[in-house]
Design a protein around this motif. Structure first.
Motif, PDB file in Angstrom:
ATOM      1  N   PHE A  60      73.672  48.990 -16.113  1.00 24.43           N
ATOM      2  CA  PHE A  60      74.322  48.300 -17.225  1.00 24.43           C
ATOM      3  C   PHE A  60      73.397  47.254 -17.837  1.00 24.43           C
ATOM      4  O   PHE A  60      73.339  47.090 -19.060  1.00 24.43           O
ATOM      5  CB  PHE A  60      75.622  47.645 -16.757  1.00 24.43           C
ATOM      6  N   ASP A  61      72.660  46.529 -16.982  1.00 23.63           N
ATOM      7  CA  ASP A  61      71.717  45.538 -17.504  1.00 23.63           C
ATOM      8  C   ASP A  61      70.602  46.210 -18.295  1.00 23.63           C
ATOM      9  O   ASP A  61      70.045  45.624 -19.229  1.00 23.63           O
ATOM     10  CB  ASP A  61      71.140  44.673 -16.384  1.00 23.63           C
ATOM     11  N   ASN A  62      70.288  47.460 -17.943  1.00 22.90           N
ATOM     12  CA  ASN A  62      69.289  48.219 -18.701  1.00 22.90           C
ATOM     13  C   ASN A  62      69.741  48.403 -20.143  1.00 22.90           C
ATOM     14  O   ASN A  62      68.932  48.297 -21.075  1.00 22.90           O
ATOM     15  CB  ASN A  62      69.083  49.591 -18.031  1.00 22.90           C
ATOM     16  N   ASP A  71      63.216  52.294 -18.945  1.00 20.02           N
ATOM     17  CA  ASP A  71      64.260  53.177 -18.424  1.00 20.02           C
ATOM     18  C   ASP A  71      63.815  53.839 -17.124  1.00 20.02           C
ATOM     19  O   ASP A  71      64.598  53.974 -16.180  1.00 20.02           O
ATOM     20  CB  ASP A  71      64.612  54.247 -19.463  1.00 20.02           C
ATOM     21  N   ALA A  72      62.540  54.238 -17.087  1.00 22.27           N
ATOM     22  CA  ALA A  72      62.015  54.860 -15.868  1.00 22.27           C
ATOM     23  C   ALA A  72      62.061  53.888 -14.701  1.00 22.27           C
ATOM     24  O   ALA A  72      62.454  54.248 -13.579  1.00 22.27           O
ATOM     25  CB  ALA A  72      60.582  55.331 -16.108  1.00 22.27           C
ATOM     26  N   SER A  73      61.685  52.635 -14.954  1.00 22.13           N
ATOM     27  CA  SER A  73      61.684  51.637 -13.889  1.00 22.13           C
ATOM     28  C   SER A  73      63.093  51.389 -13.368  1.00 22.13           C
ATOM     29  O   SER A  73      63.300  51.194 -12.168  1.00 22.13           O
ATOM     30  CB  SER A  73      61.087  50.321 -14.402  1.00 22.13           C
ATOM     31  N   PHE A  74      64.074  51.390 -14.268  1.00 19.10           N
ATOM     32  CA  PHE A  74      65.454  51.205 -13.843  1.00 19.10           C
ATOM     33  C   PHE A  74      65.974  52.424 -13.079  1.00 19.10           C
ATOM     34  O   PHE A  74      66.864  52.283 -12.236  1.00 19.10           O
ATOM     35  CB  PHE A  74      66.350  50.961 -15.064  1.00 19.10           C
ATOM     36  N   SER A  75      65.465  53.595 -13.384  1.00 17.19           N
ATOM     37  CA  SER A  75      66.006  54.814 -12.776  1.00 17.19           C
ATOM     38  C   SER A  75      65.516  55.027 -11.351  1.00 17.19           C
ATOM     39  O   SER A  75      66.106  55.800 -10.612  1.00 17.19           O
ATOM     40  CB  SER A  75      65.625  56.032 -13.626  1.00 17.19           C
ATOM     41  N   PHE A  76      64.439  54.344 -10.945  1.00 21.37           N
ATOM     42  CA  PHE A  76      63.869  54.563  -9.619  1.00 21.37           C
ATOM     43  C   PHE A  76      64.901  54.339  -8.513  1.00 21.37           C
ATOM     44  O   PHE A  76      65.047  55.158  -7.610  1.00 21.37           O
ATOM     45  CB  PHE A  76      62.679  53.628  -9.387  1.00 21.37           C
ATOM     46  N   ASP A  77      65.607  53.183  -8.574  1.00 13.82           N
ATOM     47  CA  ASP A  77      66.549  52.889  -7.500  1.00 13.82           C
ATOM     48  C   ASP A  77      67.731  53.856  -7.519  1.00 13.82           C
ATOM     49  O   ASP A  77      68.270  54.208  -6.470  1.00 13.82           O
ATOM     50  CB  ASP A  77      67.040  51.443  -7.599  1.00 13.82           C
TER      51      ASP A  77
END
Length: 377
Positions: free
Chosen positions: A44-46, A259-265
């Motif tokens: 959501f913060d993304n 977006d990629a960095s947020f998707s890692f977790d």
């Protein structure tokens, strides 16, 4: 407005859940639904961060974000990226890596999870740089003034965000990365060099992509100011048009890396629910679609202008996520904690924004400038 913005998300959700039910039965349908909710809660913060960037771009690039961008997000990061990680870490050919992902779910999970230290270091450093560049900048509007004012003064030191990031990376490499538990087995392994290399890669990626997009954005603004001065137009007339050309292209790339960095977790956390690559990609993809639609909704409604502390809350959530990612190199942290931290920080920022707006309304027109600091928490 709501249906126009979220229409595709609703349609893809219905089609995705129907496909999951047909292919994998009720269990598959439930897993896809859970993964979708997981992705939305974690990202959501993304959406708030993306909205702050997307509103600077013109209509064409906003459409690109929803079309090409969603293809990259769903198929690139949720389907292709984990397979690429498997191919690199296990030194497999593309065909063999795909075969493992499809036919050997347990080994696939082990290989992707084993690459987590490098993924966490890369994503953690990229997100940490976003937070530090935000907190070290002197902004007219401050949310936590008692904290942001001294950090803004420290930000006058050149390249301080890079220095702090490198210090954090060294600490992570010499502490949490030195005794990483072996997935599915006993004992530990030293991942210090892997974390250092991946972390530097995340830092360099941020500096290159962010620096190029900022360069073209600044140059475009200078050209527009010159044109306005020559034509005698009022300043700000072109700002509503939005970025285009090279500036928008590199800003688009910057958005995709964020977006990629947020998707890692989310990708790593999904293994706690399923290790089936297609179930995972479908569930996370549906969630990613909602985040994209929410981003556009925030831009079109002007939400960030109405609730001015939302960006602050999202950046604090990013800082927390960056530190959590680095901590997960060694320690297992439940995804619920990550999601709750982000939601709480953004919720507090929203509540503070509402209070600020009420104070301005009570004080009358023209009071915003006087209350911009005092209304923070």
């Amino acid at each position: 407005m709501l249906l126009k913005t979220f229409g595709w998300s609703f349609a893809i959700t219905a089609a995705g859940l129907a496909a999951a039910g047909v292919l994998w039965g009720w269990k598959g349908l439930a897993l896809v639904a859970i993964l979708s909710v997981l992705e939305i809660s974690l990202s959501f913060d993304n959406a708030v961060i993306n909205a702050g960037i997307l509103r600077k771009m013109n209509a064409f690039w906003q459409k690109m974000f929803l079309t090409l961008g969603i293809l990259i997000a769903v198929f690139g990061m949720r389907l292709v990226f984990p397979v690429v990680i498997v191919a690199i870490t296990a030194k497999l050919g593309p065909i063999d890596a795909i075969d493992v992902a499809i036919n050997d779910h347990d080994r696939y999970e082990q290989l992707v999870t084993g690459a987590h230290p490098a993924i966490a270091a890369f994503g953690g450093m990229f997100l940490l740089m976003i937070f530090l560049d935000f907190i070290f900048e002197d902004r007219d509007i401050k949310w936590l003034g008692w904290l942001e004012r001294p950090f803004a003064r420290l930000g006058r030191v050149e390249s301080l965000s890079v220095i702090v990031s490198l210090v954090v990376l060294i600490i992570a490499a010499t502490t949490v990365a030195t005794a990483v538990p072996v997935h599915g087995g006993s004992g530990t392994v030293d991942k210090a060099s892997t974390v250092l290399l991946a972390g530097v890669g995340g830092l360099v990626t941020y500096l290159v992509v962010g620096g190029i997009s900022a360069f073209f954005e600044d140059r475009l603004e200078d050209e527009e100011e010159d044109e306005e001065s020559a034509a005698g137009k009022t300043s700000g007339a072109s700002a509503a048009v939005g970025l285009a050309g090279k500036a928008a292209f590199f800003m688009f790339l910057y958005l995709e890396v964020i977006d990629a960095s947020f998707s890692f977790d989310g990708v790593i956390g999904a293994f706690a629910i399923t290790n089936d690559i297609f179930v995972m990609a479908l569930g996370l993809g549906i969630g990613a679609m909602y985040i994209r639609s929410l981003t556009v909704f925030l831009v079109r409604k002007g939400t960030l202008d109405d609730y001015v502390y939302l960006e602050h809350g999202a950046h604090y959530a990013i800082g927390a996520l960056a530190l959590i990612l680095l901590a997960t190199i060694k320690y297992e942290i439940n995804d619920v904690i990550t999601g709750v931290v982000g939601v709480v920080l953004i919720g507090l920022a929203f509540w503070s924004s509402v209070r600020r707006n009420r104070k301005e309304a009570e004080a009358g027109p023209g009071s915003g400038d006087r209350q911009e600091v005092a209304s923070g928490v």
